[in-house]
Design an enzyme around this catalytic site. Structure first.
Site, mmCIF file in Angstrom:
data_model
loop_
_atom_site.group_PDB
_atom_site.id
_atom_site.type_symbol
_atom_site.label_atom_id
_atom_site.label_comp_id
_atom_site.label_asym_id
_atom_site.label_seq_id
_atom_site.Cartn_x
_atom_site.Cartn_y
_atom_site.Cartn_z
ATOM 1 N N ASP A 1 0.825 -1.208 0.000
ATOM 2 C CA ASP A 1 0.000 0.000 0.000
ATOM 3 C C ASP A 1 0.862 1.263 0.000
ATOM 4 O OD1 ASP A 1 -2.351 1.830 0.822
ATOM 5 O OD2 ASP A 1 -3.289 -0.145 0.905
ATOM 6 N N HIS B 1 -3.657 6.178 3.493
ATOM 7 C CA HIS B 1 -4.430 5.004 3.089
ATOM 8 C C HIS B 1 -3.850 3.715 3.675
ATOM 9 C CE1 HIS B 1 -5.745 1.853 0.174
ATOM 10 N NE2 HIS B 1 -6.846 2.572 0.071
ATOM 11 N N SER C 1 -11.224 -0.799 -0.367
ATOM 12 C CA SER C 1 -9.936 -0.768 0.333
ATOM 13 C C SER C 1 -10.113 -1.015 1.813
ATOM 14 C CB SER C 1 -9.259 0.602 0.146
ATOM 15 O OG SER C 1 -8.628 0.698 -1.092
#
Length: 386
Positions: A122, A154, A335
């Site tokens: 990520d 994120h 996600s």
């Protein structure tokens, strides 16, 4: 051989980056030939037979393709995160969302996931965040510099959801990851907005594997699978690791409600692809769907709407929602659903170290609802695997 995806787009740009695939045993000879053409190599992934080359002309791509030992030349596609910021009007803390998968029941039975490493491919993580202290962290960002910090937020949010430590926020909200697994974070998406290349993603998967991760979370993708899953380098990497017993959990994508909108490598038959539902179990409008092209996707679903979890302090995501507190955010996307499933898979791996993606799917086919192209077999629950 040129990947058909690249071949069709060979003259679309004056220059473009490529990913060269070769027999790992022939790495020395292939690299020597590439450097003999005076071509800069961005990175190599020796154990899996890949080398990334900086943008070159169509003529040079053909020359590389003709080199002895080269199996295939792929496009080095751009990959992005799968996440949608939300207003924060409603928060669904991970201490609550995890229970839709019955994670607490596993913990009570002594299966915490502490013996199973979870890899997160990520944007990196905030290694000093109270939920993420002790995590291993690496980077495969190849240019313009080897980025390390999670400036997007994120990756930290995903990691906190999968295996973040129990924490009580100043806002009075309790957060806790699905498992208590050791985390291996590899930053392969960066450059401020959370983008990376196929080569960086594959390299990150390789690092997770090398560092001992038995479950790998991929909350990322692209809209096109180059050449189809049998040829696509990411899908083949998923297949290779799955054959070695690694469970690869991948976001379905946020291009719903259109049919056949599954992203890559979520489209891989060897991946456990995850759709998103809200706290009531209703599918999120944005969650990517299967269809005639992807009749067997997605595989499962998990909470992915307004998920409140830790994030990198001062990151893009963090500052979007100040009311959530510094280092915390409520965001939506497949996600966010994906690390819920990755955390559960870590719990299952502790219970049965030999369990595979195929076996998880077989159980879901028996215990879940009839498979559809919206939420697959539905939400996987700990009790299904008793």
């Amino acid at each position: 051989m040129l990947n058909p995806y690249l071949e069709k787009r060979l003259f679309a740009l004056p220059v473009q980056p490529i990913l060269v695939e070769f027999d790992p045993k022939e790495i020395a000879a292939v690299i020597t030939q590439i450097t003999g053409l005076s071509l800069p190599i961005m990175e190599t992934i020796p154990a899996f037979g890949f080398a990334a080359i900086t943008p070159i002309s169509p003529e040079m791509i053909r020359r590389v393709n003709a080199l002895p030992g080269v199996r295939m030349v792929h496009a080095n596609q751009t990959k992005t995160i799968f996440q949608l910021p939300t207003s924060g009007e409603e928060w669904f803390p991970t201490s609550e969302s995890r229970n839709m998968l019955e994670a607490e029941e596993a913990i009570k039975q002594g299966f915490t996931g502490e013996a199973v490493k979870v890899g997160v491919v990520d944007t990196g993580l905030d290694a000093t965040h109270p939920q993420l202290q002790g995590a291993e962290w690496y980077s495969t960002i190849s240019w313009p510099a080897r980025e390390v910090l999670d400036e997007n937020g994120h990756g930290s949010h995903v990691s906190s959801t999968a295996a973040g430590k129990l924490h009580h926020t100043p806002q009075g909200v309790t957060v806790e990851g699905v498992s208590r697994s050791p985390l291996v974070s590899v930053k392969c998406l960066g450059r401020g907005i959370g983008t990376g290349f196929t080569s960086e993603v594959i390299n990150a998967m390789a690092v997770c594997y090398d560092k001992g991760a038995r479950v790998i979370n991929m909350s990322l993708g692209s809209e096109e699978c180059q050449g189809g899953c049998e040829i696509c380098p990411e899908c083949r990497m998923v297949a290779t690791l799955a054959q070695r017993g690694i469970i690869i959990v991948v976001a379905a994508g946020n291009s719903g409600p259109q049919e056949d909108s599954i992203g890559c490598p979520g489209c891989s038959p060897d991946a456990l692809s995850v759709a998103a539902v809200d706290r009531n179990g209703e599918v999120a409008a944005f969650s990517s769907r299967g269809g005639d092209e992807f009749p067997l996707k997605p595989d499962v679903a998990a909470p992915g709407v307004n998920i409140y979890s830790g994030t990198s302090r001062g990151s893009v995501i963090d500052v979007q929602e100040l009311a959530a507190g510094v280092g915390f955010a409520s965001i939506s996307g497949t996600s966010m659903s994906t690390p819920h499933v990755a955390g559960l898979c870590a719990l299952l791996k502790q219970k049965d170290p030999q369990i595979t993606t195929s076996q998880i799917k077989q159980t879901m086919a028996t215990k879940g609802h009839s498979k559809d192209t919206i939420t697959g077999w539905g939400i996987p629950k700990w009790s299904y695997f008793a």
